[in-house]
Design an enzyme around this catalytic site. Sequence first.
Site, PDB file in Angstrom:
ATOM      1  N   GLU A   1      -2.016   1.753 -14.391  1.00 35.44           N
ATOM      2  CA  GLU A   1      -2.959   2.608 -15.106  1.00 35.44           C
ATOM      3  C   GLU A   1      -3.291   3.857 -14.300  1.00 35.44           C
ATOM      4  OE1 GLU A   1      -5.217  -1.165 -17.301  1.00 35.44           O
ATOM      5  OE2 GLU A   1      -6.129  -0.148 -15.575  1.00 35.44           O
TER       6      GLU A   1
ATOM      7  N   THR B   1     -11.758  -2.309 -11.893  1.00 36.71           N
ATOM      8  CA  THR B   1     -10.716  -3.274 -12.234  1.00 36.71           C
ATOM      9  C   THR B   1      -9.404  -2.625 -12.659  1.00 36.71           C
ATOM     10  OG1 THR B   1     -11.492  -3.430 -14.526  1.00 36.71           O
ATOM     11  CG2 THR B   1     -12.452  -4.967 -12.934  1.00 36.71           C
TER      12      THR B   1
ATOM     13  N   CYS C   1       2.037  -0.243  19.939  1.00 36.10           N
ATOM     14  CA  CYS C   1       2.431  -0.164  18.531  1.00 36.10           C
ATOM     15  C   CYS C   1       3.681   0.695  18.297  1.00 36.10           C
ATOM     16  CB  CYS C   1       1.261   0.328  17.691  1.00 36.10           C
ATOM     17  SG  CYS C   1       1.408  -0.071  15.924  1.00 36.10           S
TER      18      CYS C   1
ATOM     19  N   GLY D   1      -9.845  -9.531 -20.189  1.00 39.39           N
ATOM     20  CA  GLY D   1      -8.459  -9.199 -19.879  1.00 39.39           C
ATOM     21  C   GLY D   1      -8.049  -9.651 -18.496  1.00 39.39           C
TER      22      GLY D   1
ATOM     23  N   GLY E   1     -17.366  -5.553 -14.262  1.00 33.75           N
ATOM     24  CA  GLY E   1     -17.389  -5.487 -15.709  1.00 33.75           C
ATOM     25  C   GLY E   1     -16.272  -6.350 -16.269  1.00 33.75           C
TER      26      GLY E   1
ATOM     27  N   SER F   1      -1.151  -2.311  13.224  1.00 29.56           N
ATOM     28  CA  SER F   1      -0.067  -2.165  12.246  1.00 29.56           C
ATOM     29  C   SER F   1      -0.542  -2.633  10.879  1.00 29.56           C
ATOM     30  CB  SER F   1       1.144  -2.998  12.695  1.00 29.56           C
ATOM     31  OG  SER F   1       2.211  -2.884  11.782  1.00 29.56           O
TER      32      SER F   1
ATOM     33  N   GLU G   1      -4.521  -2.814  19.401  1.00 31.07           N
ATOM     34  CA  GLU G   1      -4.643  -1.364  19.586  1.00 31.07           C
ATOM     35  C   GLU G   1      -6.074  -0.906  19.277  1.00 31.07           C
ATOM     36  OE1 GLU G   1      -2.269   2.668  18.064  1.00 31.07           O
ATOM     37  OE2 GLU G   1      -1.880   0.730  17.125  1.00 31.07           O
TER      38      GLU G   1
ATOM     39  N   LYS H   1      -0.255   6.035  25.084  1.00 33.65           N
ATOM     40  CA  LYS H   1       0.786   5.895  24.058  1.00 33.65           C
ATOM     41  C   LYS H   1       1.742   7.081  24.066  1.00 33.65           C
ATOM     42  CE  LYS H   1       0.924   4.567  19.116  1.00 33.65           C
ATOM     43  NZ  LYS H   1       0.037   4.262  17.969  1.00 33.65           N
TER      44      LYS H   1
ATOM     45  N   SER I   1     -13.917  -7.978 -19.209  1.00 33.76           N
ATOM     46  CA  SER I   1     -13.391  -7.529 -20.499  1.00 33.76           C
ATOM     47  C   SER I   1     -12.699  -8.642 -21.262  1.00 33.76           C
ATOM     48  CB  SER I   1     -12.380  -6.399 -20.273  1.00 33.76           C
ATOM     49  OG  SER I   1     -11.224  -6.894 -19.607  1.00 33.76           O
TER      50      SER I   1
END
Length: 539
Positions: free
Chosen positions: A400, A395, A151, A292, A288, A177, A43, A115, A290
Amino acid sequence: MTVKVAIAQMNSTVGDLAGNRAKIVDMARRAVEAGADIVLTPELSLVGYPPEDLLLRSAFYAKTQETFAALALDLAQFKDLHVVVGLPVMEEGSDKRYNAAAVLLNGEVLGTYRKHDLPNTTVFDEKRYFSSADRALVFAVKGVRFGVNICEDTWFAHAPARAKEAGAQVLLVPNGSPYHMNKQHLRYETMRRNVCSQGLALVYANLVGGQDELIFDGDSFVMDQDGTMCAQLKHFDEDLQVVSFDGARPLPSALAPALTIEAQVYQALVLGVRDYIGKNGFPGVLIGMSGGVDSALTLAVAVDALGADRVRAVMMPSPYTADISWIDSRDMVGRLNVRYDEISINATFDAFRATLAQEFAGLAEDATEENIQARIRGTMLMALSNKHGSIVLTTGNKSEMAVGYCTLYGDMAGGFAVIKDIAKTLVYRLCAYRNGVSDVIPQRILTRGPSAELRPDQLDQDSLPPYEVLDAIMQMYMEENRPIADIIAAGYPPADVARVTRLIKINEYKRRQSPVGIRVTHRGFGRDWRYPITSKFYE
């Protein structure tokens, strides 16, 4: 008589008309060498998908038509090859615009399909740009009649039925898609219900590549009239496959092996980073570190996407950084062989506190001091980005982002949010998947309790419900749009449900200021999440 159809699973770039044109010509050349009679591109393959408000610019259509005319001449060298090309068209003498697919043959336009069904939900906004049409397009090749749908047309029965009424035996379906988890199974079921059930075989050619927050996974395929899979192209990679038809029935061809959810999502993240960085011309990325799990996953994805030489990791310890965070960060960057630097923020943090001492006199330390540390780190990373040109990859994960456990202008500072749509529990699963490929993430990163390390002995669960609970509530409320009563009825503590849903509501202002990030669920905090910042409504 045998008809050969080539599926050109392309990675188009929005607005790169010359580059997309060259790709189509190259795919056509390879298809001809394989004996193809038809080449089906995705598409809007000529302009990339989705072009968004470029579609409101008359200059965009003028350049598209100019490039399309040049493409037709390019393809004329391939005698008797039918090439289906996706492009937007503007009706002459009108302001009507259409999402279209043109069939080129020997340098001429054999026909153009417009379409019919325009998606206007989740990430789609096609009714903003396009008008709908209702005319079938069918053309014959070696006695086999091929129809064209685009589509969304095949997500309903009407357009395939119109194609069949016009004589189609095989449906060619250019697609843009986007990927989300389990999307491919949904495509299969939908094609069987709306296309194969009408006695039509189909060739489904999907885009592949990253476009801002969207990922197109490719996964193009061919089904026969019975809904049997006859061909399956690569996942998350460009591909060209030629499928032979015995009359209107496709013959069995190569099938790409299925992927686990973790493998799908990981490859989607890698593709998203590679294309966002590559298509926008950034020389590299900064992360960055950490110690973690979130920064570990982001680093692994970045290296797999770009190579170690284009990735730089920076550790910025504070007085609260545990020794194991240093040790594990050094261990991981050594395994991946990326540039690694340690820049202490202790002196800068002390300077901030000294500067604000009079203003803060008599007040206890709280999240203010925690946020200052995060903002120092964000400032450091952005300074390195400005000086060296690399873009900062943030990150933060979806859990969060949902509840606002992140700092504006701190850990949210950056240019691209790799795991923005990855719940914390999925982060761990993806790390385990990546370590199953090769052991790059130190095991202790995966087993230690998650912590922002912004105060002594801090753990995420001091401020949040367990991530298993948080993620489940978030999924039901945010992704599935379930009522709060249903979530409580599913067994989740009412206090946790109230807390999480309230945090989702009040942190909309933060999410609006976060970088664009890769979408892998059917509802991410991006194009398909549109809630007001200012609102007094509580469920």
